[in-house]
Motif scaffolding. Structure first.
Motif: not given
Length: 206
Positions: A142-154, A159-163
């Motif tokens: 999920a962290t790797a996937i979120l890193a592809t989205d500017d909204r969740f890059a950092d 935050t990852v656990d909640i998502i």
């Protein structure tokens, strides 16, 4: 490493596990989950019940094909590439749905298992128990996937656990709704409904 390159003993173990999984799915589809007992699965797979327990803790694990599979960087990269047009939330929902279908296996097997999860919602609990066991791998994916989205890059770990929790809950609700409506399992329909639920909740929280 392919099955062909494994030793005879390892090949036989893999083949026995796959046969047990296939027989479990076949029996549930044909006779219903109540009649798919460990004895019946073992008999159809031509092994003893004792051998069954060398591979699975319960019949639900055989039906779902539960195994501790590592989600490698290669798997995550392939998933991201396959769903490049999707945003991060949709991609995570798709990843969870893939895991619910099966950890590994052919498309037909994934479809059959998804059908069984819809038909027998109680299997969801066992699947999510397994997903909790592989939570670290899921979080990394999920962290790797979120890193592809500017909204969740950092995005921070919390935050990852909640998502992940919200997406997992949305998938559970989508599957339960489909089961209650006696609908046909449709991965796209489930993905759209679960993703929509996540976005609806997030919008209401803003």
């Amino acid at each position: 490493m392919t099955i062909e390159r494994l030793g005879l003993r390892d090949r036989k173990r893999i083949e026995t596990r796959q046969r047990l999984e296939a027989c479990a799915v076949e029996l549930v589809l044909r006779d219903g989950i109540e009649n798919a007992t460990i004895d019946a699965i073992s008999e159809l797979a031509d092994v003893s019940p004792r051998t069954f327990f060398n591979y699975f803790d319960c019949k639900e694990d055989a039906i779902l094909g539960v195994r501790d599979v590592e989600i490698t960087d290669e798997h995550v990269a392939a998933h991201i590439a396959e769903h490049a047009e999707a945003d991060a939330i949709e991609s995570i929902v798709r990843l969870i749905l893939t895991m619910i279908g099966t950890s590994v296996g052919e498309h037909e097997v994934r479809a059959q298992r998804l059908e069984l999860v819809v038909r027998y919602p109680q299997l969801m609990s066992r699947r999510f128990t397994h997903m909790t066991r592989v939570a670290q791998h899921l979080t990394s994916a999920a962290t790797a996937i979120l890193a592809t989205d500017d909204r969740f890059a950092d995005a921070e770990p919390a935050t990852v656990d909640i998502i992940l929790t919200i997406c997992g809950s949305a998938v559970r609700v989508a599957v339960m709704e489909l089961a209650a409506a006696h609908g046909e399992p449709d991965i796209e329909q489930l993905q759209q409904r679960a993703t929509g639920l996540v976005r609806e909740v997030v919008q209401k929280l803003q």
